[in-house]
Design a protein around this motif. Structure first.
Motif, mmCIF file in Angstrom:
data_model
loop_
_atom_site.group_PDB
_atom_site.id
_atom_site.type_symbol
_atom_site.label_atom_id
_atom_site.label_comp_id
_atom_site.label_asym_id
_atom_site.label_seq_id
_atom_site.Cartn_x
_atom_site.Cartn_y
_atom_site.Cartn_z
ATOM 1 N N ALA A 85 6.602 -3.455 -87.838
ATOM 2 C CA ALA A 85 5.375 -3.673 -86.816
ATOM 3 C C ALA A 85 5.017 -2.376 -86.122
ATOM 4 N N ASP A 86 3.982 -2.058 -85.567
ATOM 5 C CA ASP A 86 3.554 -0.788 -84.981
ATOM 6 C C ASP A 86 3.370 -1.222 -83.619
ATOM 7 N N PRO A 87 4.680 -0.617 -82.604
ATOM 8 C CA PRO A 87 4.619 -1.263 -80.998
ATOM 9 C C PRO A 87 3.561 -0.416 -80.447
ATOM 10 N N ASP A 88 2.939 0.635 -81.194
ATOM 11 C CA ASP A 88 1.858 1.589 -80.420
ATOM 12 C C ASP A 88 0.513 1.025 -80.553
ATOM 13 N N ALA A 89 0.445 -0.117 -81.422
ATOM 14 C CA ALA A 89 -1.078 -0.469 -81.840
ATOM 15 C C ALA A 89 -1.627 -1.216 -80.683
ATOM 16 N N VAL A 90 -2.910 -1.027 -80.481
ATOM 17 C CA VAL A 90 -3.401 -1.743 -79.438
ATOM 18 C C VAL A 90 -4.721 -2.582 -79.997
ATOM 19 N N GLU A 91 -4.929 -2.644 -81.216
ATOM 20 C CA GLU A 91 -5.867 -3.605 -81.742
ATOM 21 C C GLU A 91 -4.920 -4.925 -82.232
ATOM 22 N N SER A 92 -5.767 -6.050 -82.118
ATOM 23 C CA SER A 92 -5.318 -7.417 -82.567
ATOM 24 C C SER A 92 -6.480 -8.237 -83.263
ATOM 25 N N THR A 93 -6.077 -9.434 -83.639
ATOM 26 C CA THR A 93 -6.961 -10.176 -84.230
ATOM 27 C C THR A 93 -7.095 -11.738 -83.516
ATOM 28 N N TRP A 94 -7.840 -12.587 -83.934
ATOM 29 C CA TRP A 94 -8.020 -13.773 -83.561
ATOM 30 C C TRP A 94 -6.923 -14.621 -84.037
ATOM 31 N N VAL A 95 -6.363 -14.224 -85.203
ATOM 32 C CA VAL A 95 -5.097 -14.709 -85.986
ATOM 33 C C VAL A 95 -3.986 -14.729 -85.068
ATOM 34 N N ALA A 96 -3.782 -13.631 -84.642
ATOM 35 C CA ALA A 96 -2.526 -13.240 -84.055
ATOM 36 C C ALA A 96 -2.598 -13.810 -82.650
ATOM 37 N N LEU A 97 -3.825 -13.905 -82.233
ATOM 38 C CA LEU A 97 -3.873 -14.886 -80.692
ATOM 39 C C LEU A 97 -3.518 -16.316 -81.051
ATOM 40 N N THR A 98 -4.135 -16.822 -81.962
ATOM 41 C CA THR A 98 -3.796 -18.174 -82.331
ATOM 42 C C THR A 98 -2.268 -18.385 -82.581
ATOM 43 N N VAL A 99 -1.589 -17.517 -83.323
ATOM 44 C CA VAL A 99 -0.243 -17.701 -83.604
ATOM 45 C C VAL A 99 0.385 -17.598 -82.107
ATOM 46 N N SER A 100 0.327 -16.729 -81.583
ATOM 47 C CA SER A 100 0.935 -16.345 -80.274
ATOM 48 C C SER A 100 0.909 -17.414 -79.280
ATOM 49 N N ALA A 101 -0.498 -17.775 -78.982
ATOM 50 C CA ALA A 101 -0.672 -19.004 -78.020
ATOM 51 C C ALA A 101 0.034 -20.357 -78.595
ATOM 52 N N GLY A 102 -0.165 -20.264 -79.905
ATOM 53 C CA GLY A 102 0.339 -21.817 -80.198
ATOM 54 C C GLY A 102 2.033 -21.872 -80.128
ATOM 55 N N THR A 103 2.537 -20.832 -80.514
ATOM 56 C CA THR A 103 4.037 -20.456 -80.140
ATOM 57 C C THR A 103 4.459 -20.805 -78.761
ATOM 58 N N GLN A 104 3.709 -20.506 -78.022
ATOM 59 C CA GLN A 104 4.178 -20.468 -76.378
ATOM 60 C C GLN A 104 3.701 -21.718 -75.891
ATOM 61 N N LEU A 105 2.743 -22.468 -76.285
ATOM 62 C CA LEU A 105 2.327 -23.863 -76.167
ATOM 63 C C LEU A 105 3.353 -24.929 -76.574
ATOM 64 N N VAL A 106 3.954 -24.699 -77.600
ATOM 65 C CA VAL A 106 4.981 -25.409 -78.179
ATOM 66 C C VAL A 106 6.097 -25.111 -77.514
ATOM 67 N N PHE A 107 6.511 -24.023 -77.062
ATOM 68 C CA PHE A 107 7.719 -23.627 -76.260
ATOM 69 C C PHE A 107 7.499 -24.187 -74.728
ATOM 70 N N ALA A 108 6.289 -24.398 -74.397
ATOM 71 C CA ALA A 108 6.149 -24.796 -73.040
ATOM 72 C C ALA A 108 5.978 -26.609 -72.966
ATOM 73 N N TRP A 109 5.797 -27.066 -74.164
ATOM 74 C CA TRP A 109 5.771 -28.424 -74.426
ATOM 75 C C TRP A 109 7.293 -28.898 -74.369
ATOM 76 N N TRP A 110 8.204 -28.066 -74.820
ATOM 77 C CA TRP A 110 9.613 -28.534 -75.048
ATOM 78 C C TRP A 110 10.061 -28.318 -73.531
ATOM 79 N N VAL A 111 9.977 -27.280 -72.872
ATOM 80 C CA VAL A 111 10.228 -27.154 -71.476
ATOM 81 C C VAL A 111 9.933 -28.215 -70.722
#
Length: 374
Positions: free
Chosen positions: A276-302
């Motif tokens: 991965a490129d840690p200096d990248a500043v561009e993202s996509t809606w796919v990355a947003l969906t994956v990130s948000a879904g991962t965090q919501l699953v974690f929140a549900w478990w907690v």
């Protein structure tokens, strides 16, 4: 923990009470645990925090610059500070100073809190006044599992769409980076949570009762501290909301720290492996969906874990005993509470009204003893 002690129940917006004196404070209202609270104290705390952090950052910058020159020569500073120079975050020296400079927020904020209160300092960490290692460990494990599953799923999708995924290509100074990812990145995440989900949630909570304000108002400050495009900023905002919600819901920073640590460790580790490129500043809606879904699953478990195991999510605060405090006497000089006839020198647990905190002792009202508010 009882049902009425949980801050998410359908109850009136006023602070939860177990009687005329004791109060159950959720995390964002812990500033009111201090009987000497004043509405302006968080603002002075912010000024002190900024001053302490500036001094520490200057010291770190000087030490780092001297060390860099000693190891790499004078031209090393030119490569960093000349106009147009680009910082390589995967350069171990740059990585260290960027991440460790954020760690300095921890001693700066604790010093400011030690001066302004409330005490104990551990109230920044949880309603128990300390870090809860058991809860932190379980949240770290859950976040690791959730992120590992999400990363494996992303790799399978990449394989299905593009064939064989890219092979790891460790960058130069890989082992130095691994050491800092293990030692420095968790502290950097803890520092950001201490400020954005600790200080800011409790500061807003000193002025506003509703947790939604404490959770949402700090989000823009955290979000726009990152240099991403719109999709990337939305992903950061989602993480800020989830972390704030978990801080309120669990009564402490442990879940938010675990989420932040695993997220940043995974991102920097992928960068160190050349995946991965840690200096990248561009993202996509796919990355947003994956990130948000991962965090919501974690929140549900907690949330599920906290409810099933009765994790403490509020702090019981009781006023000092009336007999231990001096109050004004009937003719001017202060006397001791409890002396005199009925109603003489009697203190009462009263609310002076906003913006001051409920919980100050008022002077005796001439002609009658003050009554505690319900």
């Amino acid at each position: 923990m009882t049902a009425r002690a949980t801050p998410w129940r359908n109850e009136p917006p006023a602070d939860h009470r177990t009687g005329p004196a004791a109060r159950l404070l959720p995390y964002h209202r812990l500033g009111h645990a201090d009987p000497e609270h004043r509405w302006w104290k968080p603002l002075v705390e912010l000024l002190l925090f900024g001053a302490f952090y500036l001094v520490l950052a200057i010291v770190l910058g000087i030490v780092w610059a001297v060390g860099l020159v000693a190891v790499r020569g004078e031209e090393a500073l030119d490569e960093v500070f000349l106009p147009g120079a680009e910082l390589d975050i995967l350069d171990p020296a740059i990585f260290f100073v960027l991440f460790f400079s954020l760690v300095l927020m921890i001693p700066a904020l604790l010093a400011a809190r030690a001066i302004m209160g409330p005490r104990p300092l551990g109230l920044l960490l949880s309603v128990t006044g300390r870090l809860r290692p058991g809860l932190l460990g379980r949240c770290l494990l859950a976040a690791l599992v959730v992120y590992a599953v999400a990363q494996a799923a992303a790799s399978l999708v990449e394989y299905a769409l593009a064939g064989t995924p890219a092979a790891p290509q460790p960058v130069e100074g890989f082992w130095w980076l691994i050491a800092m990812i293990v030692l420095v990145v968790p502290l950097q995440c803890a520092a950001e949570e201490l400020v954005f989900r600790g200080y800011l949630l409790q500061t807003v909570g000193r002025w506003l009762r509703r947790p939604v304000f404490a959770i949402l108002l700090p989000v823009p400050l955290f979000t726009f501290g990152h240099l991403y495009d719109a999709w990337g900023l939305l992903a950061v905002a989602v993480m800020a909301v989830v972390a704030g919600y978990l801080t309120w819901r669990t009564g402490g920073l442990e879940a938010a720290i675990a989420l932040h640590v695993v997220n940043n460790v995974v991102a920097t580790l992928l960068g160190a492996l050349g995946l991965a490129d840690p200096d990248a500043v561009e993202s996509t809606w796919v990355a947003l969906t994956v990130s948000a879904g991962t965090q919501l699953v974690f929140a549900w478990w907690v949330v599920r874990f906290v409810r099933r195991h009765g994790v403490e999510v509020t702090r019981t605060v009781r006023p000092p005993r009336p007999g231990a405090l001096p109050v004004p006497g009937p003719a001017g000089p202060a006397g001791l509470a409890g002396r005199g006839g009925p109603g003489e020198g009697t203190g009462a647990w009263v609310c002076p009204g906003p913006p001051a905190c409920p919980g100050h002792w008022a002077a005796r009202t001439p002609g009658r003893a003050p009554e505690p508010l319900p």
